[in-house]
Design a protein around this motif. Structure first.
Motif, short mmCIF file in Angstrom:
data_model
loop_
_atom_site.label_atom_id
_atom_site.label_comp_id
_atom_site.label_asym_id
_atom_site.label_seq_id
_atom_site.Cartn_x
_atom_site.Cartn_y
_atom_site.Cartn_z
N UNK A 67 53.27 30.17 58.34
CA UNK A 67 54.14 31.18 58.94
C UNK A 67 53.40 32.38 59.51
N UNK A 68 52.18 32.64 59.10
CA UNK A 68 51.51 33.81 59.64
C UNK A 68 50.04 33.51 59.89
N UNK A 69 49.75 32.80 60.99
CA UNK A 69 48.36 32.40 61.27
C UNK A 69 47.43 33.61 61.37
N UNK A 70 48.00 34.74 61.83
CA UNK A 70 47.18 35.93 61.99
C UNK A 70 46.66 36.41 60.64
N UNK A 71 47.60 36.51 59.68
CA UNK A 71 47.23 36.93 58.33
C UNK A 71 46.27 35.91 57.72
N UNK A 72 46.54 34.62 58.03
CA UNK A 72 45.69 33.57 57.48
C UNK A 72 44.27 33.70 58.01
N UNK A 73 44.17 34.06 59.30
CA UNK A 73 42.84 34.16 59.89
C UNK A 73 42.03 35.27 59.22
N UNK A 74 42.70 36.38 58.86
CA UNK A 74 41.94 37.48 58.28
C UNK A 74 41.77 37.29 56.78
N UNK A 75 42.68 36.54 56.14
CA UNK A 75 42.61 36.39 54.68
C UNK A 75 42.04 35.06 54.24
N UNK A 76 41.99 34.12 55.19
CA UNK A 76 41.64 32.74 54.88
C UNK A 76 40.59 32.56 53.80
N UNK A 77 39.46 33.26 53.98
CA UNK A 77 38.37 33.08 53.04
C UNK A 77 38.71 33.63 51.67
N UNK A 78 39.56 34.65 51.64
CA UNK A 78 39.75 35.35 50.37
C UNK A 78 40.85 34.74 49.52
N UNK A 79 41.75 33.97 50.16
CA UNK A 79 42.84 33.41 49.36
C UNK A 79 42.35 32.55 48.22
N UNK A 80 41.41 31.62 48.47
CA UNK A 80 40.91 30.85 47.32
C UNK A 80 40.30 31.77 46.26
N UNK A 81 39.78 32.90 46.72
CA UNK A 81 39.18 33.83 45.76
C UNK A 81 40.22 34.42 44.81
N UNK A 82 41.49 34.50 45.28
CA UNK A 82 42.52 35.03 44.39
C UNK A 82 42.61 34.17 43.14
N UNK A 83 42.39 32.86 43.32
CA UNK A 83 42.50 31.95 42.19
C UNK A 83 41.51 32.33 41.10
N UNK A 84 40.34 32.79 41.50
CA UNK A 84 39.37 33.18 40.48
C UNK A 84 39.28 34.70 40.38
N UNK A 85 40.33 35.39 40.85
CA UNK A 85 40.36 36.83 40.71
C UNK A 85 40.76 37.15 39.27
N UNK A 86 39.91 37.89 38.57
CA UNK A 86 40.22 38.09 37.16
C UNK A 86 41.49 38.90 36.96
N UNK A 87 41.93 39.65 37.99
CA UNK A 87 43.16 40.42 37.82
C UNK A 87 44.33 39.50 37.53
N UNK A 88 44.34 38.32 38.18
CA UNK A 88 45.48 37.42 38.01
C UNK A 88 45.48 36.80 36.61
N UNK A 89 44.33 36.21 36.24
CA UNK A 89 44.25 35.61 34.91
C UNK A 89 44.39 36.69 33.84
N UNK A 90 43.77 37.84 34.08
CA UNK A 90 43.82 38.93 33.10
C UNK A 90 45.24 39.39 32.84
N UNK A 91 46.05 39.49 33.89
CA UNK A 91 47.44 39.91 33.70
C UNK A 91 48.18 38.92 32.82
#
Lengths: 210, 202
Positions: B105-129
């Protein structure tokens, strides 16, 4: 044999100093900041992380020919998470107090970028023995920063070393006070920032560009 | 209601997941170079946290907690040691889903975030919460509020950091301190300002 040893030494030096994961690659700082109020928690955390890094690298490297590349992250995370569960159970069984103080940060070893980073960048492309040494080296590099930060924070923040008061009483009589800020969050940020500055100013280290 | 509001304010300001508990620092430093990407990642983190926290609550209290399997005839079963591996799997799956939705739905956002989205999976903020939510015995509603509050706090911190970094771009920083070291010192000053919120009760 001689070349083998110097090869391992090369990997060790790279991980511990020249490409130190915390200070150079900016990986795994989350826990480096959170568990460094006291030496005892920092040391336990360092040992736990070094072991997990070494064994996850060893296991992932041994499996690297059988891991399909499109699900490799999940496989790597599973290996790491299993090792972390073992570590957590051991800590709860033998070092319950420290395990309580580390609270969620043992679990957060799973998401520590150092471990996954080394699995991705090194273990997937090198043989098990090299990967094991690389895991140990990066674990030790992390431990070095962790212990340095914890030493400064415990000394300046509460005047103690491993829980023993080391600041002589007459200094307090002369008006010396513990720096309360070192125990709190901002102190950790400042210490890491200054340590990185120190490290970048030392010779023989590639300097990170802004 | 008041309790929930105070939990939210507490997790945004006083117990800010980034500045007080140091979670999610890796992406905080890597992605805070421009305000646009920081904002995008901030929204992604809020969304993922608001979803993963209650989902993990349901899984923990429905399957893993001591005695949770009593309905299946295993009243003494305690699977809580499996929480690390379960939580990370749930988080990875949800992040993957979010990535697909953004891509669609938002290729523009995907283009700027693409690399970082997989990083959210290993973002300690998510698991920590999720782990904090178990450790602090939150109820289901509290876990939603806590997830949203932590995400908002994280976004507030990363967007402010991106704004500050933009302001200091041409500052004359001593050689060796610029880059990572400088960002850490700014983060320390930010943590000090956030500490001023402690003591506020609603």
């Amino acid at each position: 044999m001689q070349t083998d040893m110097s090869h391992y030494k090369e990997i060790l030096i790279k991980g511990i100093w020249r490409e130190n994961p915390v200070a150079y690659q900016v990986l795994g700082i989350c826990s480096a900041l959170a568990v460094t109020v006291k030496m005892s928690t920092a040391v336990v955390m360092s040992i736990a992380l070094t072991l997990v890094a070494a064994f996850s690298s060893l296991i992932i490297s041994s499996l690297r020919r059988w891991i399909p590349s499109n699900i490799r992250i999940i496989v790597e995370l599973t290996v790491i998470a299993s090792l972390v569960i073992i570590t957590d159970e051991i800590l709860q069984a033998f070092l319950y107090d420290i395990s309580k103080q580390l609270s969620i940060f043992v679990g957060l070893i799973i998401t520590n970028c150092i471990i996954l980073g080394r699995a991705e960048a090194f273990a997937m492309a090198n043989n098990p023995a090299d990967s094991f040494v690389d895991g140990v080296a990066n674990g030790l590099g992390y431990s070095m920063i962790l212990v340095a930060v914890a030493f400064l924070r415990e000394l300046l923040g509460s005047g103690q070393f491993f829980g023993f008061s080391v600041i002589p009483g007459f200094l307090y009589d002369m008006g010396f006070q513990d720096m309360g800020i070192m125990v709190l969050a901002p102190g950790a940020f400042f210490i890491i920032g200054l340590l990185v500055w120190l490290k970048n100013s030392l010779p023989g280290i590639s300097h990170e560009k802004r | 209601m008041g309790d929930l509001l105070s939990l939210f304010v507490n997790s945004v300001f006083i117990g800010n997941i980034l500045l007080a508990y140091f979670l999610g620092i890796c992406s905080f430093i890597a992605v805070s170079k421009t305000i646009e990407t920081a904002t995008g990642l901030g929204f992604a983190v809020i969304f993922v946290l608001t979803v993963t926290s209650p989902v993990n609550w349901l899984i923990y209290h429905g399957l893993l907690a001591p005695g949770a399997l009593a309905w299946a005839g295993f009243p003494e079963m305690d699977l809580s040691f499996l929480k690390f591996i379960t939580f990370i799997a749930v988080i990875a799956a949800i992040v993957q889903a979010v990535e697909m939705v953004i891509d669609r739905y938002s290729p523009l956002l995907y283009a700027s975030l693409g690399v970082f989205l997989p990083l959210i999976a290993v973002n300690c903020a998510i698991l920590g919460t999720s782990l904090f939510m178990v450790e602090r015995n939150h109820s289901f509603i509290e876990s939603v509020v806590f997830g949203a509050g932590s995400g908002t706090g994280w976004m507030l911190a990363i967007v402010s950091m991106a704004a500050i970094r933009k302001k200091v771009r041409y500052a004359d920083v001593p050689k060796g301190l610029d880059g990572f070291g400088f960002v850490m010192i700014i983060a320390g000053l930010m943590a000090m300002t956030f500490m001023m919120f402690s003591g506020i009760t609603l």
